[in-house]
Enzyme design. Structure first.
Site, mmCIF file in Angstrom:
data_model
loop_
_atom_site.group_PDB
_atom_site.id
_atom_site.type_symbol
_atom_site.label_atom_id
_atom_site.label_comp_id
_atom_site.label_asym_id
_atom_site.label_seq_id
_atom_site.Cartn_x
_atom_site.Cartn_y
_atom_site.Cartn_z
ATOM 1 C CG ASN A 153 -2.120 1.064 1.160
ATOM 2 O OD1 ASN A 153 -1.717 1.854 0.449
ATOM 3 N ND2 ASN A 153 -3.052 0.982 2.290
ATOM 4 C CG ASP A 154 1.746 2.933 3.827
ATOM 5 O OD1 ASP A 154 0.792 3.344 3.395
ATOM 6 O OD2 ASP A 154 2.020 2.507 4.791
ATOM 7 C CB VAL A 155 5.973 0.657 -1.335
ATOM 8 C CG1 VAL A 155 6.531 0.345 0.020
ATOM 9 C CG2 VAL A 155 5.206 -0.745 -1.351
ATOM 10 C CB ALA B 277 1.848 5.714 5.878
#
Lengths: 96, 465
Positions: B391-393, B432
């Site tokens: 997700n965050d990456v 995050a």
């Protein structure tokens, strides 16, 4: 005091060696390197052996026993799991 | 030759083996040998120590080594590769607590002598061992708890948390100084150890799950420093050398990871993703009505006509234990002459390089794994990107929103591909705690489901088509 200065000298030099040898590590090896160096930090085992082996008092013996157990877990578990991880990387040289 | 000289020479040999071992661990070809050299060094150091005249009895040593080896072997063999970060944290914690006990035993031995003269190098090192070892132990176990899901992954923040940390830290420093001035008062040592344990808890609990790789690496460094401090207590060079080696390598790894996330170490330790996450939680309608959901069959049709596919594995894939299923998908697609590569973000998974270990476990060829810098410019030529539990990456906010908690973090530019399929269980935010605009992009399809099940369904659908 002299012994202390020698010890600090060794400490500082070893830090430099540490920085020098691990400047460029490929990301694929970060995890094995971390667990491998972690195993080396189990060197506290040496101190633990002294604590457990010196016939002093029951308290030092118990502290020694506990520290030997914990440090040995760190050492044995660390080296073994690193070996296991690296074994997985190796397999790729000989694809089925 | 005197026994002492032989002992010290053995320690020198062990130190050299550690240095060469770590050096070889940093290169793929020599890594296995490096690890074995390290283990050999440890064996030499241990055996040499057993011949020391100061050691009189072996029964407790034998019991300790046997029990410790047994536990260590079981842990190392039973552990699943997905749980590797947790294991490293736990082993690290054990190393830390061992230093506390060794220093405690050393203090026991020295107290009678201190009535006549205090050895300040020794007592300062003992106190230092207690603090660093204690923080390493409790901090590592909090990190373990967070990764294992025993403790909330979220950053635990409360009003005045920084103040609490400072106060506990000051208490540790105060007790440490007092302990050095009154070295014969043994109870101080144990109170200090207790406060250090507390400090470790307070230091790590406010840090969110996403930052755990950095924390583990830093604690790894601490455990080395603790071992080094024990070396100063015992005047033992092999402890000083190997401890500082580990300390230095841990710091370097920490730095590399911080760079990969575009964050500073102070930011990780005192800021934290989580603080922002709580504020941004009420973002319910960010996605509403804009998300296109898809099915495994539809994805199979897309893959059927694709020429190039990139798979982005994330922690979701790891949790679902989907690496073997993903390998099956990879083999199926490759058999159909589709070019399949894997895009590995530097902090994919929960430890740098963790994803590589997982994919290696599933026998995915090494040359199919591409690092972020290498693959980012090629996304526009890719037909389908399958994001499996990451997700965050992949969150473009990192580039577009300077106020976002992940602002500036390098990401995989998957949005440039023709089609992006995101396998995810829900629209919940990642570590995050920020929504991901990728999910509402025109070329993005959401395949809701477990990383393993969804991949399995894709394989079935592909085989039927």
């Amino acid at each position: 005091m002299e012994i202390f200065v020698t010890a600090v000298t060794i400490f500082v030099l070893a830090i430099f060696v540490g920085f020098e040898i691990i400047t460029k590590i490929p990301p694929i090896l970060h995890t094995p390197l971390m667990s491998g160096s972690n195993a080396i930090s189990g060197i506290t085992l040496i101190g633990a052996l002294y604590a457990a082996g010196i016939e002093e008092s029951n308290i030092t013996k118990i502290l020694g026993l506990l520290s030997v157990i914990f440090a040995t877990i760190n050492v044995v578990g660390g080296f073994l799991v690193t070996h296991r991880m690296l074994g997985m990387f190796k397999k790729k040289d000989t694809p089925k | 030759m005197e026994l002492v000289s032989i002992l010290n020479l053995s320690y020198l040999v062990a130190s050299i083996l550690f240095i060469v071992g770590i050096k070889q661990l940093a290169h793929p070809k020599t890594a296995t040998r490096g690890n074995l050299l390290g283990a050999l060094g440890m064996l030499i150091a241990v055996v040499a120590t057993l011949f020391d005249q100061a050691i009189l009895t072996y029964d407790w040593i034998l019991v300790g080594v046997l029990v410790g080896s047994l536990i260590g072997i079981i842990m190392a063999i039973k552990i699943q590769m997905t749980a590797m970060p947790q294991l490293v944290a736990v082993l690290n914690g054990f190393g830390g607590i061992a230093s506390v006990f060794v220093a405690g035993a050393a203090l026991q031995l020295s107290i009678p002598k201190y009535a006549f003269a205090v050895n300040y190098q020794e007592i300062v090192s003992i106190v230092f061992s207690a603090v660093v070892g204690g923080i390493t132990f409790s901090g590592s176990f909090i990190a373990f708890g967070k990764l294992q899901g025993f403790i909330t992954e979220k950053a635990v923040r409360y009003p005045g948390d920084q103040l609490v940390k400072i106060l506990v830290g000051l208490a540790a420093v105060g007790l440490g100084v007092y302990g050095c001035l009154e070295p014969t008062d043994e109870s101080i040592y144990w109170i200090l150890s207790g406060v250090s344990l507390l400090l470790g808890v307070f230091l790590v609990i406010p840090i969110g799950g996403a930052d755990m790789p950095v924390v583990i690496s830093l604690l790894n460094s601490y455990s080395g420093i603790a071992a080094s401090a024990t070396g100063f207590v015992l005047n033992n060079n092999v402890l000083i050398i190997s401890g500082s080696l580990v300390g230095a390598s841990g710091i370097i790894l920490t730095q590399i990871m911080c760079k990969a996330m575009n964050r500073s170490l102070t930011n990780v330790l005192f800021g934290g993703f989580g603080a922002v996450a709580t504020e941004m939680k009420d973002d319910g309608d960010f996605y509403s009505g804009k998300v296109k959901s898809t099915s495994a069959e539809e994805v199979a049709m897309l893959l059927d006509v694709a020429r190039s596919v990139v798979i982005v594995p994330g922690y979701g894939m790891a949790v679902a234990q989907a690496q073997h299923t993903v390998r099956d998908l990879y083999q199926l697609l490759t058999a159909r002459n589709i070019d399949v590569t894997f895009a590995i973000h530097p902090v994919a998974g929960r430890m740098p390089g963790h994803m590589n270990v997982l994919l290696a476990e599933a026998d995915i060829p090494y040359d199919r794994l591409k690092e972020m810098d290498e693959i980012n410019s090629t996304f526009e030529n890719v037909d389908v990107v399958i994001v499996n539990g990451a997700n965050d990456v992949t969150n473009p906010l990192a580039k577009t929103d300077p106020k976002s908690p992940i602002a500036g973090m390098p990401i995989l530019d998957v949005g440039n591909a023709k089609t992006v399929v995101v396998i995810k269980r829900s629209l919940s935010p990642g570590f995050a705690g920020v929504p991901n605009p990728l999910f509402i992009a025109d070329n993005c399809l959401m395949l809701f489901g477990d990383g393993k099940k969804a991949t399995q369904e894709m394989i079935t659908a592909l085989k039927e088509s």
